[in-house]
Design a protein around this motif. Structure first.
Motif, PDB file in Angstrom:
ATOM      1  N   UNK A 166      -4.266 -12.195 -54.489  1.00  0.00           N
ATOM      2  CA  UNK A 166      -4.669 -10.793 -54.386  1.00  0.00           C
ATOM      3  C   UNK A 166      -4.833 -10.169 -55.764  1.00  0.00           C
ATOM      4  N   UNK A 167      -4.149 -10.730 -56.753  1.00  0.00           N
ATOM      5  CA  UNK A 167      -4.364 -10.306 -58.140  1.00  0.00           C
ATOM      6  C   UNK A 167      -5.814 -10.612 -58.532  1.00  0.00           C
ATOM      7  N   UNK A 168      -6.310 -11.780 -58.122  1.00  0.00           N
ATOM      8  CA  UNK A 168      -7.710 -12.136 -58.390  1.00  0.00           C
ATOM      9  C   UNK A 168      -8.657 -11.182 -57.662  1.00  0.00           C
ATOM     10  N   UNK A 169      -8.304 -10.841 -56.422  1.00  0.00           N
ATOM     11  CA  UNK A 169      -9.159  -9.926 -55.664  1.00  0.00           C
ATOM     12  C   UNK A 169      -9.213  -8.552 -56.356  1.00  0.00           C
ATOM     13  N   UNK A 170      -8.090  -8.143 -56.965  1.00  0.00           N
ATOM     14  CA  UNK A 170      -8.091  -6.868 -57.697  1.00  0.00           C
ATOM     15  C   UNK A 170      -9.061  -6.940 -58.872  1.00  0.00           C
ATOM     16  N   UNK A 171      -9.165  -8.127 -59.472  1.00  0.00           N
ATOM     17  CA  UNK A 171     -10.125  -8.337 -60.564  1.00  0.00           C
ATOM     18  C   UNK A 171     -11.559  -8.197 -60.060  1.00  0.00           C
ATOM     19  N   UNK A 172     -11.796  -8.652 -58.820  1.00  0.00           N
ATOM     20  CA  UNK A 172     -13.126  -8.501 -58.224  1.00  0.00           C
ATOM     21  C   UNK A 172     -13.465  -7.018 -58.111  1.00  0.00           C
ATOM     22  N   UNK A 173     -12.509  -6.229 -57.600  1.00  0.00           N
ATOM     23  CA  UNK A 173     -12.723  -4.785 -57.479  1.00  0.00           C
ATOM     24  C   UNK A 173     -12.971  -4.152 -58.848  1.00  0.00           C
ATOM     25  N   UNK A 174     -12.168  -4.596 -59.823  1.00  0.00           N
ATOM     26  CA  UNK A 174     -12.303  -4.063 -61.173  1.00  0.00           C
ATOM     27  C   UNK A 174     -13.689  -4.386 -61.748  1.00  0.00           C
ATOM     28  N   UNK A 175     -14.139  -5.617 -61.512  1.00  0.00           N
ATOM     29  CA  UNK A 175     -15.447  -6.030 -62.027  1.00  0.00           C
ATOM     30  C   UNK A 175     -16.587  -5.305 -61.314  1.00  0.00           C
ATOM     31  N   UNK A 176     -16.414  -5.053 -60.005  1.00  0.00           N
ATOM     32  CA  UNK A 176     -17.432  -4.296 -59.263  1.00  0.00           C
ATOM     33  C   UNK A 176     -17.539  -2.884 -59.830  1.00  0.00           C
ATOM     34  N   UNK A 177     -16.374  -2.297 -60.130  1.00  0.00           N
ATOM     35  CA  UNK A 177     -16.375  -0.954 -60.728  1.00  0.00           C
ATOM     36  C   UNK A 177     -17.066  -0.980 -62.084  1.00  0.00           C
ATOM     37  N   UNK A 178     -16.768  -2.031 -62.866  1.00  0.00           N
ATOM     38  CA  UNK A 178     -17.409  -2.170 -64.177  1.00  0.00           C
ATOM     39  C   UNK A 178     -18.920  -2.332 -64.013  1.00  0.00           C
ATOM     40  N   UNK A 179     -19.331  -3.095 -63.007  1.00  0.00           N
ATOM     41  CA  UNK A 179     -20.758  -3.312 -62.749  1.00  0.00           C
ATOM     42  C   UNK A 179     -21.449  -1.988 -62.403  1.00  0.00           C
ATOM     43  N   UNK A 180     -20.809  -1.202 -61.539  1.00  0.00           N
ATOM     44  CA  UNK A 180     -21.378   0.097 -61.162  1.00  0.00           C
ATOM     45  C   UNK A 180     -21.457   1.014 -62.389  1.00  0.00           C
ATOM     46  N   UNK A 181     -20.366   1.018 -63.151  1.00  0.00           N
ATOM     47  CA  UNK A 181     -20.333   1.880 -64.330  1.00  0.00           C
ATOM     48  C   UNK A 181     -21.358   1.478 -65.373  1.00  0.00           C
ATOM     49  N   UNK A 182     -21.431   0.176 -65.640  1.00  0.00           N
ATOM     50  CA  UNK A 182     -22.386  -0.314 -66.638  1.00  0.00           C
ATOM     51  C   UNK A 182     -23.823  -0.057 -66.171  1.00  0.00           C
ATOM     52  N   UNK A 183     -24.080  -0.369 -64.885  1.00  0.00           N
ATOM     53  CA  UNK A 183     -25.422  -0.159 -64.338  1.00  0.00           C
ATOM     54  C   UNK A 183     -25.826   1.307 -64.392  1.00  0.00           C
ATOM     55  N   UNK A 184     -24.904   2.204 -64.005  1.00  0.00           N
ATOM     56  CA  UNK A 184     -25.205   3.638 -64.028  1.00  0.00           C
ATOM     57  C   UNK A 184     -25.413   4.125 -65.453  1.00  0.00           C
ATOM     58  N   UNK A 185     -24.626   3.588 -66.368  1.00  0.00           N
ATOM     59  CA  UNK A 185     -24.744   3.988 -67.769  1.00  0.00           C
ATOM     60  C   UNK A 185     -26.091   3.569 -68.343  1.00  0.00           C
ATOM     61  N   UNK A 186     -26.489   2.326 -68.053  1.00  0.00           N
ATOM     62  CA  UNK A 186     -27.786   1.836 -68.534  1.00  0.00           C
ATOM     63  C   UNK A 186     -28.933   2.657 -67.938  1.00  0.00           C
ATOM     64  N   UNK A 187     -28.824   2.915 -66.624  1.00  0.00           N
ATOM     65  CA  UNK A 187     -29.856   3.717 -65.955  1.00  0.00           C
ATOM     66  C   UNK A 187     -29.895   5.131 -66.527  1.00  0.00           C
ATOM     67  N   UNK A 188     -28.711   5.701 -66.791  1.00  0.00           N
ATOM     68  CA  UNK A 188     -28.646   7.040 -67.360  1.00  0.00           C
ATOM     69  C   UNK A 188     -29.299   7.105 -68.729  1.00  0.00           C
ATOM     70  N   UNK A 189     -29.094   6.033 -69.527  1.00  0.00           N
ATOM     71  CA  UNK A 189     -29.727   5.990 -70.846  1.00  0.00           C
ATOM     72  C   UNK A 189     -31.237   5.883 -70.746  1.00  0.00           C
TER      73      UNK A 189
END
Length: 305
Positions: free
Chosen positions: A156-179
């Motif tokens: 479940x620690x690994x699954x938390x990393x999946x959630x963390x990476x999904x959040x990073x993906x959303x954040x990075x994608x939104x940031x790139x799109x915003x730029x």
């Protein structure tokens, strides 16, 4: 000999699962850290730190399963199975701390200027999500198959990393799109997603830690979970009643305390033989590590006492 081979096989499989976590997390942490620095992505660097923290958890699991494999001794007559449960508590605490760290860092980002990350960061995050999800599925399968609290918690620690990476993906994608679309406020989608994931991680750590603590405090299986054990004991010739059956959890195995009633007119040796047959029958269950038997004289008035 058969039981010893069974425990050796379990130890090897669970140990291999722990090593998969250690090696996988080291590689992912290195990849995400390097790409995060190159792409100037704070989200990816933070995600790399999260993966690095998982290495500590997997090492703790490795230590725990080694301790749990130690045979019973004078100070630990019931074995060392609870070492895995203690390890699960440690990993849950680490997970809780990581969740707090992500929440604090995400909160700070709202008050700092954030640069638009490079597109290469997206590919690194997608790769991390796929690898982490595969690691989760593999370790949760092993953990449930071999009843390893430590391995399940680490999965479940690994699954938390999946959630963390999904959040990073959303954040990075939104940031790139915003730029690209000249929408400055979209850059802050990254820390916002990070806060959401931090809450999920903290909640998961609390749940896993509570379960592990519950199992550590000499938890006994519920009555519905010991029905089959009681049927097996009653089926042994000479057993006239089962007065009490308690199955105490010790990590990946249980210790059974059972009181059986036999004919009060047979010899002590005959009663002892019946008790040995009950123990042999119950030990056929891979989950049962040891059986402690008390022999009572059968009495219709006290058959339930």
């Amino acid at each position: 000999m058969l039981e010893e081979n069974r425990h050796d096989e379990r130890y090897k499989k669970v140990r291999f699962g722990a090593w998969v976590g250690i090696i996988g997390n080291i590689l992912l942490a290195a990849i995400k850290a390097i790409v995060g620095v190159i792409a100037d992505s704070r989200a990816l660097v933070a995600d790399a730190v999260h993966s690095a923290s998982d290495v500590v958890g997997s090492v703790a699991v490795l230590i725990g399963i080694r301790a749990a494999k130690m045979p019973p001794d004078e100070d630990h007559p019931y074995g060392h199975g609870k070492a895995e449960t203690v390890t699960a508590i440690i990993v849950a605490v680490l997970l809780f701390i990581v969740g707090l760290e992500i929440a604090i860092n995400a909160g700070k980002s709202f008050f700092e200027p954030i640069a638009v990350p490079g597109t290469v960061a997206i590919y690194a995050v997608i790769f991390s999500i796929i690898v982490k999800e595969l690691m989760f599925r593999y370790k949760i399968h092993l953990g449930k198959k071999y009843r390893s609290d430590a391995l399940i918690t680490d999965a479940w620690h690994h699954r938390s990393d999946v959630f963390s990476s999904i959040a990073a993906l959303i954040g990075i994608g939104a940031s790139i799109f915003g730029g690209m679309a000249d929408i400055p406020w979209l850059v802050y989608a990254d820390p916002l997603a990070g806060l959401f994931v931090a809450v999920l991680i903290i909640k998961m750590a609390w749940k896993l830690g509570s379960e592990a603590i519950h199992n550590t405090l000499d938890h006994v299986l519920h009555e519905e979970d010991t029905v089959e054990m009681e049927k097996m004991a009653r089926g042994v010739p000479g057993v006239m009643a089962v007065n009490e059956l308690l199955a105490r959890e010790h990590g990946h195995y249980v210790i059974v305390d059972i009181k059986i009633a036999v004919n009060p007119h047979i010899t002590v040796e005959e009663g002892h033989t019946i008790g040995k047959q009950v123990k042999k029958k119950l030990m056929e269950d891979d989950y049962v590590q040891d059986v402690r038997i008390h022999i009572n004289p059968y009495s219709e008035e006290e058959s339930d006492g």
